[in-house]
Enzyme design. Structure first.
Site, PDB file in Angstrom:
ATOM      1  N   LYS A  66      -0.355   7.524   1.949  1.00  0.00           N
ATOM      2  CA  LYS A  66      -1.286   8.580   1.574  1.00  0.00           C
ATOM      3  C   LYS A  66      -0.700   9.918   1.988  1.00  0.00           C
ATOM      4  O   LYS A  66      -0.429  10.147   3.169  1.00  0.00           O
ATOM      5  CB  LYS A  66      -2.635   8.351   2.273  1.00  0.00           C
ATOM      6  CG  LYS A  66      -3.636   9.464   1.997  1.00  0.00           C
ATOM      7  CD  LYS A  66      -5.004   9.159   2.578  1.00  0.00           C
ATOM      8  CE  LYS A  66      -5.959  10.298   2.343  1.00  0.00           C
ATOM      9  NZ  LYS A  66      -7.299  10.006   2.874  1.00  0.00           N
ATOM     10  N   LYS A  94      -1.509   6.947  -2.751  1.00  0.00           N
ATOM     11  CA  LYS A  94      -2.441   8.016  -3.105  1.00  0.00           C
ATOM     12  C   LYS A  94      -1.828   9.367  -2.791  1.00  0.00           C
ATOM     13  O   LYS A  94      -1.276   9.491  -1.700  1.00  0.00           O
ATOM     14  CB  LYS A  94      -3.722   7.799  -2.293  1.00  0.00           C
ATOM     15  CG  LYS A  94      -4.737   8.884  -2.436  1.00  0.00           C
ATOM     16  CD  LYS A  94      -5.904   8.597  -1.539  1.00  0.00           C
ATOM     17  CE  LYS A  94      -6.801   9.814  -1.551  1.00  0.00           C
ATOM     18  NZ  LYS A  94      -7.730   9.796  -0.482  1.00  0.00           N
TER      19      LYS A  94
HETATM   20  C1  PBG Z   1     -10.959  10.413   3.363  1.00  0.00           C
HETATM   21  C2  PBG Z   1     -10.530  10.404   1.938  1.00  0.00           C
HETATM   22  C3  PBG Z   1     -10.072  11.486   1.132  1.00  0.00           C
HETATM   23  C4  PBG Z   1      -9.952  10.993  -0.160  1.00  0.00           C
HETATM   24  C5  PBG Z   1     -10.291   9.639  -0.116  1.00  0.00           C
HETATM   25  N1  PBG Z   1     -10.623   9.304   1.201  1.00  0.00           N
HETATM   26  C6  PBG Z   1      -9.851  12.903   1.453  1.00  0.00           C
HETATM   27  C7  PBG Z   1      -8.840  13.324   2.418  1.00  0.00           C
HETATM   28  O1  PBG Z   1      -8.005  12.558   2.896  1.00  0.00           O
HETATM   29  O2  PBG Z   1      -8.888  14.513   2.755  1.00  0.00           O
HETATM   30  C8  PBG Z   1      -9.565  11.787  -1.384  1.00  0.00           C
HETATM   31  C9  PBG Z   1     -10.004  11.219  -2.694  1.00  0.00           C
HETATM   32  C10 PBG Z   1      -9.953  12.156  -3.854  1.00  0.00           C
HETATM   33  O3  PBG Z   1      -9.428  13.292  -3.779  1.00  0.00           O
HETATM   34  O4  PBG Z   1     -10.457  11.741  -4.910  1.00  0.00           O
HETATM   35  N2  PBG Z   1     -10.023  10.464   4.335  1.00  0.00           N
END
Ligand code: PBG
Length: 324
Positions: free
Chosen positions: A194, A248
């Site tokens: 991520k 992601k």
């Molecule tokens: C929580 C999380 C996030 C997303 C999914 N889980 C945001 C982040 O890491 O700031 C983003 C999902 C999206 O942008 O659709 N940690």
């Protein structure tokens, strides 16, 4: 036991999600669950996506299921007054998110795969994904809270708890906690790879989870980092017992999806995040071009090696039966 291959085969809906090649079988719809009754609030920057209270959410899921969309990813939106430094609300068994899990399971049984976001950011008053000591996001104490959240979701009935925080060692810690709690058929989807991406903006608005200070660069991956770092994270999570490995965001990292899919043996998921959705939705297209655009995006994820696609387009794709 830290690897239970049966978890991904446990229900017909899980097998369909993970092992069917059909596009619509591979989709997961994210939902933002808020407190209250009759709440159906459009989200800025994400046309067609709403914050919903549990009663409205159940109707939405029923409609989607009638179109063949049978997997959801739930994010609990925590009211400002319920946030604190310890993310207490995130593992409050009585929260609206926990009620949503229980009620979806009691309504749809194993017909719907329920995935739940496990992170601290929606429930901390500072908006960080972990506990903050002296201005820093600390790792091991945060992992303990993540374990409590994961177990609380599992006991409410979640199929997969989805660790999106990027703390080190959390997959094995969560697996051990699930085992200790008797949740031996609950899976872990790990946001293994991520990135600290600029594509999460609309989501943070929807989930009310923006950090009050600093950023997520000390835990989420550097957007400049190469394949070695991605494969390190994916392999670690696989060894620790993740049942699904996620990359992601999606579109800017299709090459990483391919590399990770080639490097791991567990199924790979991709998250087509809020900023990617907003880009497609804001393109000035007619209906046919819009459909083609979405199908092209989803097809690219499949080609790159994703078995599971978490996408805000899932509802429209299922409703209109868009297949590649
Ligand atoms: C929580 C999380 C996030 C997303 C999914 N889980 C945001 C982040 O890491 O700031 C983003 C999902 C999206 O942008 O659709 N940690």
């Amino acid at each position: 036991m830290n690897i239970r291959p049966r978890i991904n085969r446990w229900t017909a809906a899980r097998r369909r999600l993970l092992f069917s090649d059909a596009m619509l079988d591979s989709l997961v719809q994210p939902h933002f669950v808020v407190e209250g009754n009759g709440v159906d609030e459009p989200i800025q920057g994400m046309p067609g996506i709403h914050q919903q209270s549990v009663d409205v959410l159940l109707k939405t899921i029923a409609e989607d299921a009638s179109h063949g969309l049978r997997a959801v990813m739930l994010f609990g939106v925590v009211a400002a007054h319920a946030k604190d430094a310890h993310a207490t609300e995130a593992h409050n068994h009585g929260s609206h998110l926990h009620q949503a899990i229980t009620q979806i399971k009691s309504t749809f049984g194993d017909e719907v795969v329920v995935m739940t976001d496990v992170c601290l950011c929606t429930a901390t008053d500072h908006g960080h994904c972990g506990l903050v000591h002296d201005g820093e996001v600390v790792n091991d104490a945060s992992v303990e809270v993540l374990c409590s959240i994961a177990v609380s979701h599992a006991l409410a009935g979640a199929d997969y708890v989805c660790a999106s925080d990027m703390m080190d060692g959390r997959v094995s810690a969560i697996r051990s906690s699930l085992e200790a709690a008797g949740a031996t058929s609950t899976g872990i989807l790990s946001y293994s790879v991520k990135y600290a991406s600029s594509f999460y903006g609309p989501f943070r608005h929807a989930a009310q989870s923006s950090p009050e200070f600093g950023d997520r660069a000390t835990h989420q991956m550097d957007t400049r980092s190469g394949y070695e770092e991605a494969i390190l994270e994916a392999n670690l999570d696989e060894t620790e017992g993740a049942d699904i490995i996620m990359v992601k965001p999606g579109l800017p990292y299709l090459d990483v999806v391919r590399k990770v899919a080639d490097a791991v043996v567990r199924p790979v998921a991709v998250y087509n995040v809020s900023g990617e959705y907003a880009m497609v939705m804001s393109a000035q297209t007619d209906d046919d071009d819009h459909r083609d655009m979405v199908v092209e995006v989803l097809t690219a994820f499949k080609r790159a090696g994703a078995s599971v696609i978490v996408t805000y387009h899932a509802r429209e794709a299922a409703k209109k039966q868009w297949t590649a």
